[in-house]
Design a protein around this motif. Sequence first.
Motif, PDB file in Angstrom:
ATOM      1  N   HIS A 107      -1.789   3.474   2.261  1.00 22.69           N
ATOM      2  CA  HIS A 107      -1.900   2.218   2.033  1.00 22.69           C
ATOM      3  C   HIS A 107      -0.367   1.425   1.794  1.00 22.69           C
ATOM      4  CE1 HIS A 107      -2.097   4.712  -1.326  1.00 22.69           C
ATOM      5  NE2 HIS A 107      -3.038   5.402  -1.088  1.00 22.69           N
ATOM      6  N   ASN A 114      -4.116  -5.094  -1.819  1.00 17.60           N
ATOM      7  CA  ASN A 114      -3.848  -3.632  -0.574  1.00 17.60           C
ATOM      8  C   ASN A 114      -4.515  -3.286   0.855  1.00 17.60           C
ATOM      9  OD1 ASN A 114      -4.129  -1.033  -0.939  1.00 17.60           O
ATOM     10  ND2 ASN A 114      -5.993   0.195  -2.196  1.00 17.60           N
ATOM     11  N   SER A 116      -4.403  -1.337   4.020  1.00 19.73           N
ATOM     12  CA  SER A 116      -5.058   0.814   4.208  1.00 19.73           C
ATOM     13  C   SER A 116      -4.697   0.723   5.707  1.00 19.73           C
ATOM     14  CB  SER A 116      -6.048   1.204   3.923  1.00 19.73           C
ATOM     15  OG  SER A 116      -6.072   1.051   2.343  1.00 19.73           O
ATOM     16  N   VAL A 120      -8.051   5.123   7.332  1.00 15.32           N
ATOM     17  CA  VAL A 120      -7.870   5.152   5.610  1.00 15.32           C
ATOM     18  C   VAL A 120      -9.227   4.033   5.065  1.00 15.32           C
ATOM     19  CG1 VAL A 120      -6.074   5.539   3.703  1.00 15.32           C
ATOM     20  CG2 VAL A 120      -5.997   6.242   4.934  1.00 15.32           C
ATOM     21  N   HIS A 121      -9.934   3.303   5.343  1.00 14.42           N
ATOM     22  CA  HIS A 121     -10.219   2.794   4.656  1.00 14.42           C
ATOM     23  C   HIS A 121     -10.592   1.123   5.804  1.00 14.42           C
ATOM     24  CE1 HIS A 121     -12.158  -0.761   2.670  1.00 14.42           C
ATOM     25  NE2 HIS A 121     -12.869   1.023   1.535  1.00 14.42           N
ATOM     26  N   ASN A 124      -9.892  -2.955   4.203  1.00  9.07           N
ATOM     27  CA  ASN A 124      -9.027  -3.197   4.203  1.00  9.07           C
ATOM     28  C   ASN A 124      -7.632  -3.164   5.050  1.00  9.07           C
ATOM     29  OD1 ASN A 124      -9.459  -2.885   0.900  1.00  9.07           O
ATOM     30  ND2 ASN A 124      -8.410  -1.258   0.480  1.00  9.07           N
TER      31      ASN A 124
HETATM   32  C1  LIG Z   1      -5.644   1.106  -1.639  1.00 11.77           C
HETATM   33  O1  LIG Z   1      -6.558   1.308  -0.835  1.00 11.77           O
HETATM   34  C2  LIG Z   1      -6.887   2.510  -0.508  1.00 11.77           C
HETATM   35  C3  LIG Z   1      -7.885   2.888   0.201  1.00 11.77           C
HETATM   36  O2  LIG Z   1      -9.061   3.049   0.111  1.00 11.77           O
HETATM   37  C4  LIG Z   1      -6.903   3.553  -1.848  1.00 11.77           C
HETATM   38  O3  LIG Z   1      -7.083   5.082  -2.288  1.00 11.77           O
HETATM   39  C5  LIG Z   1      -6.069   3.621  -3.077  1.00 11.77           C
HETATM   40  O4  LIG Z   1      -6.218   3.726  -4.521  1.00 11.77           O
HETATM   41  C6  LIG Z   1      -5.572   1.677  -2.804  1.00 11.77           C
HETATM   42  N1  LIG Z   1      -4.502   1.496  -4.202  1.00 11.77           N
HETATM   43  C7  LIG Z   1      -4.579   0.398  -4.939  1.00 11.77           C
HETATM   44  C8  LIG Z   1      -3.377   0.385  -5.136  1.00 11.77           C
HETATM   45  O5  LIG Z   1      -5.082   0.005  -5.045  1.00 11.77           O
END
Ligand SMILES: *[C@@H]1O[C@H](CO)[C@@H](O)[C@H](O)[C@H]1NC(C)=O
Length: 220
Positions: A107, A114, A116, A120-121, A124
């Motif tokens: 990500h 954010n 990804s 992973v997600h 996102n």
């Molecule tokens: C961004 O999204 C990922 C996947 O859901 C997560 O693991 C990560 O902590 C997030 N990063 C931030 C900076 O929010």
Amino acid sequence: MRPNVHIAFHIYDFLVLFGPVISWWCFPFERVIGFLQKINTNDHIGGQLEATLSKSFARGAILRRWLRRPDCPPVIRELRRLFERTFPAYNPPASSPPREVDGECAHYKHLGVNFSRANVHMGNSLVYYYPPNSRVAVAGSIERIVSVSGEITLEIRRQAPLEVGQYDPFLPFYPYFPAQTHSSKMLDTTDTVSISDVLSHYARYKFSKGRCVVLNLARS
Ligand SMILES: *[C@@H]1O[C@H](CO)[C@@H](O)[C@H](O)[C@H]1NC(C)=O
């Protein structure tokens, strides 16, 4: 009957009177309520709580106003600098730092958002972006996020368009309600674009006959 249930009967009238729900829904107010609920009140209730909430809210607003004024006293600016150094978690960087080693990331945060890759997600990974040599945004799902010499590029698989003869029930409302119907299939090829060609996230909901609706989540 609860007020919410009663109001649901009038949604038709409200749509006719006020237009798309996005312009009169209560999410901004819910956000303020969430903000107020996070104010520390030491569990006091009955008058003290309300006074603490309104005083803290007003103090915060006055302080922010001072910080934006050109004649803000230097002492307040200096305190802000100390505050931001003491509580860095309240001011997280808007973008992930550039990667020192080349390779893939799961990500990446860009200008406060954010992104990804899909495995992973999924949520996102869904983005509107400009494909190469085009200024017409399309919808797709990020499959790889690659960093080369600190530059981030994305491999994005495009959402397939509706098949010929399939109907988009949202078309008459576009652009006032930024939803479009696509095929729920993805195209076979991917686009490789820079992170600066990504415009916003979108939400996707699969509905009937291999179609899905795609709602642009752009913040502006
Ligand atoms: C961004 O999204 C990922 C996947 O859901 C997560 O693991 C990560 O902590 C997030 N990063 C931030 C900076 O929010």
